[in-house]
Design a protein around this motif. Structure first.
Motif, short mmCIF file in Angstrom:
data_model
loop_
_atom_site.label_atom_id
_atom_site.label_comp_id
_atom_site.label_asym_id
_atom_site.label_seq_id
_atom_site.Cartn_x
_atom_site.Cartn_y
_atom_site.Cartn_z
N MET A 1 10.80 -0.10 -5.60
CA MET A 1 9.74 -1.16 -6.21
C MET A 1 8.36 -0.81 -6.39
N SER A 2 7.70 -1.08 -7.45
CA SER A 2 6.37 -0.89 -7.43
C SER A 2 5.48 -1.29 -6.20
N ALA A 3 4.41 -0.42 -6.07
CA ALA A 3 3.69 -0.96 -4.94
C ALA A 3 2.74 -2.20 -5.28
N ILE A 4 2.56 -3.08 -4.27
CA ILE A 4 2.10 -4.44 -4.75
C ILE A 4 0.40 -4.61 -4.04
N PRO A 5 -0.45 -4.68 -4.79
CA PRO A 5 -1.80 -4.51 -4.31
C PRO A 5 -1.86 -5.62 -3.21
N LEU A 6 -3.00 -5.18 -2.39
CA LEU A 6 -3.08 -6.15 -1.21
C LEU A 6 -3.87 -7.35 -1.58
N ARG A 7 -4.56 -7.61 -2.83
CA ARG A 7 -5.14 -8.74 -3.23
C ARG A 7 -4.38 -9.52 -3.57
N ASN A 8 -2.96 -9.24 -4.07
CA ASN A 8 -1.79 -10.03 -4.63
C ASN A 8 -1.20 -10.60 -3.32
N LEU A 9 -1.08 -9.78 -2.34
CA LEU A 9 -0.62 -10.35 -1.22
C LEU A 9 -1.39 -11.82 -0.44
N TYR A 10 -2.66 -11.25 -0.62
CA TYR A 10 -3.61 -12.19 -0.15
C TYR A 10 -3.34 -13.72 -0.86
N VAL A 11 -3.31 -13.25 -2.31
CA VAL A 11 -3.23 -14.43 -3.09
C VAL A 11 -1.88 -15.24 -3.05
N MET A 12 -0.83 -14.58 -2.69
CA MET A 12 0.53 -15.01 -2.30
C MET A 12 0.56 -15.91 -1.09
N LEU A 13 -0.11 -15.39 -0.06
CA LEU A 13 -0.37 -16.13 1.21
C LEU A 13 -1.24 -17.46 1.13
N ALA A 14 -2.37 -17.29 0.30
CA ALA A 14 -3.06 -18.50 -0.07
C ALA A 14 -2.40 -19.58 -0.48
N PHE A 15 -1.64 -19.19 -1.78
CA PHE A 15 -0.90 -20.29 -2.16
C PHE A 15 0.37 -20.58 -1.33
N ALA A 16 0.96 -19.77 -0.69
CA ALA A 16 2.06 -20.39 0.26
C ALA A 16 1.42 -21.53 1.27
N GLY A 17 0.04 -21.13 1.68
CA GLY A 17 -0.51 -22.00 2.88
C GLY A 17 -0.89 -23.20 2.08
N LEU A 18 -1.07 -23.29 0.81
CA LEU A 18 -1.36 -24.41 0.15
C LEU A 18 0.12 -25.33 0.42
N GLN A 180 -2.80 1.73 -1.87
CA GLN A 180 -3.15 0.63 -2.77
C GLN A 180 -2.41 -0.63 -2.01
N ALA A 181 -1.19 -0.55 -1.67
CA ALA A 181 -0.27 -1.69 -1.29
C ALA A 181 -0.76 -1.69 0.47
N GLY A 182 -1.26 -0.94 1.20
CA GLY A 182 -1.54 -1.12 2.28
C GLY A 182 -0.24 -1.30 3.31
N ASP A 183 -0.54 -0.93 4.62
CA ASP A 183 0.19 -1.05 5.64
C ASP A 183 0.68 -2.62 5.77
N ALA A 184 -0.15 -3.51 5.42
CA ALA A 184 0.00 -4.84 5.51
C ALA A 184 1.27 -5.25 4.54
N TRP A 185 1.18 -4.93 3.33
CA TRP A 185 2.39 -5.04 2.63
C TRP A 185 3.91 -4.48 3.07
N LYS A 186 3.89 -3.19 3.66
CA LYS A 186 4.90 -2.53 4.11
C LYS A 186 5.54 -3.34 5.28
N THR A 187 4.61 -4.00 6.38
CA THR A 187 5.24 -4.73 7.22
C THR A 187 6.15 -5.89 6.82
N VAL A 188 5.46 -6.54 5.77
CA VAL A 188 6.06 -7.82 5.20
C VAL A 188 7.29 -7.36 4.53
#
Length: 371
Positions: A1-18, A180-188
């Motif tokens: 899989m391609s690396a997913i930028p942290l910004r997109n992870l934040y966006v995903m969490l934002a709309f998931a929170g909505l 680019q993807a960050g440890d945050a994305w690796k954890t998820v």
């Protein structure tokens, strides 16, 4: 899989929170998705505000003291051993509800990190500082120590889930060599079930936000068609039919959507030559469409949304008499392109002919991700 930028992870969490009700459409509208840390700080601010409104978690902890007016249980061993009676004092222990819990320590560490981020706006840092002051009495931990904690979310305090998740992301982004993807994305990404849930909620929350003027987006529980005599037993044995996304258009038949996150969303044929859509996903969606069709005079449409396909996927057919589409959402593309792709996907079967026509053609891949 391609690396997913942290910004997109934040966006995903934002709309998931909505979708979960943690954030509102106004909260999402206030996000500047061009600044990673600013988005994260904004979401943490909203989550903490909701959390404090509900009430900070406190846990019972044993406190040991000595004095002339004991509280709780007298500790005779300490009293005799330290010869406290000579001074007219007793050792005692009692339970007290304190806010210095693992959950709150992680939140405090995350707030402190965001306050030190240079890209977070000044007025937002003021809000974060107010939250930090309200966590007075909670111990400060360094980043790595806070990340090693695995705090259990208190029962009945579901609002701690998003607040903790966001605070942990704030801590993870400060670690060295995050890329680019960050440890945050690796954890998820290590937890496929958790990732699938985030993706589903992201799509549902985004659709709710994007289609607010034209449709109501929800989860729909459907019923199997069984005879009345067998209904009671069937309900106990048959699995639930629960759609991931149900778009109830203001005019026109509804759209039933299923969201799938698979490392390999397409399966190989028996000879290993051709890739095919997974039969289980098609059968599941067709069952939902038939159940919805029994309740609607016009046939509903079906939308199968995959995340992270290696090759572009954008197919639209009539399947078993139902309008149907299978699309892939590349989570690695820049957020503006991701937003446009997802908008076109959820609008594929919009009653407005102009929007439907616009969405028939797949998007060209972004040049920076064309390789």
């Amino acid at each position: 899989m391609s690396a997913i930028p942290l910004r997109n992870l934040y966006v995903m969490l934002a709309f998931a929170g909505l979708d979960a009700g943690t954030f509102t459409a106004r909260d999402i509208g206030a996000c500047d998705f061009d600044q990673e840390a600013d988005v994260l700080a904004h979401l943490v601010n909203v989550a903490m505000r909701r959390l404090f409104h509900r009430g900070l978690h406190r846990d019972y902890m044993e406190v040991e003291e000595e004095g002339t007016l004991p509280r709780g249980r007298i500790d005779m061993g300490q009293t005799v051993g330290r010869q406290l009676t000579r001074r007219g004092r007793l050792a005692y222990a009692f339970d007290e509800r304190l806010s210095d819990t693992d959950c709150n320590r992680v939140l405090r560490a995350g707030l402190r990190v965001l306050m030190g981020a240079g890209s977070v706006r000044g007025e937002l840092k003021v809000q974060l500082r107010r939250h930090l002051l309200r966590l007075d009495g909670v111990r400060d931990l360094d980043t790595r120590t806070a990340l090693r904690l695995q705090p259990a979310v208190p029962r009945g305090l579901a609002l701690y889930h998003p607040a903790l998740q966001l605070a942990q992301l704030a801590l993870q982004r400060t670690l060295p060599d995050e890329g680019q993807a960050g440890d945050a994305w690796k954890t998820v990404a290590r937890d496929e079930y958790r990732l699938a849930d985030v993706f589903e909620r992201f799509v549902r929350g985004f659709a709710s936000y994007a289609l607010a003027e034209r449709a109501r987006v929800s989860v729909k529980h459907l019923r199997w068609e069984v005879s009345q005599a067998d209904e009671h037993r069937a309900r106990r044995l048959l699995p639930q039919m629960r759609t991931d996304v149900f778009i109830d258009w203001a005019s026109g038949p509804p759209t039933v959507g299923e969201c799938k996150f698979y490392k390999n969303p397409l399966s190989k044929s028996h000879h290993g030559i051709h890739e095919r859509l997974r039969s289980g996903h098609l059968y599941q969606l067709l069952s939902y469409l038939r159940a919805v069709a029994r309740e609607h005079p016009t046939r509903p449409s079906g939308l199968l949304i995959y995340a992270q396909v290696d090759e572009p996927l954008w197919e639209r057919w009539t399947l078993e008499g139902f309008p149907f589409a299978a699309v892939g959402i590349d989570l690695a593309q820049p957020w503006p392109a991701l937003r446009e792709t997802l908008t076109r996907a959820v609008e594929l079967f919009a009653p407005n002919p102009e929007l439907s026509g616009l969405a028939r053609t797949p998007l060209a891949r972004s040049p920076e991700h064309a390789s």
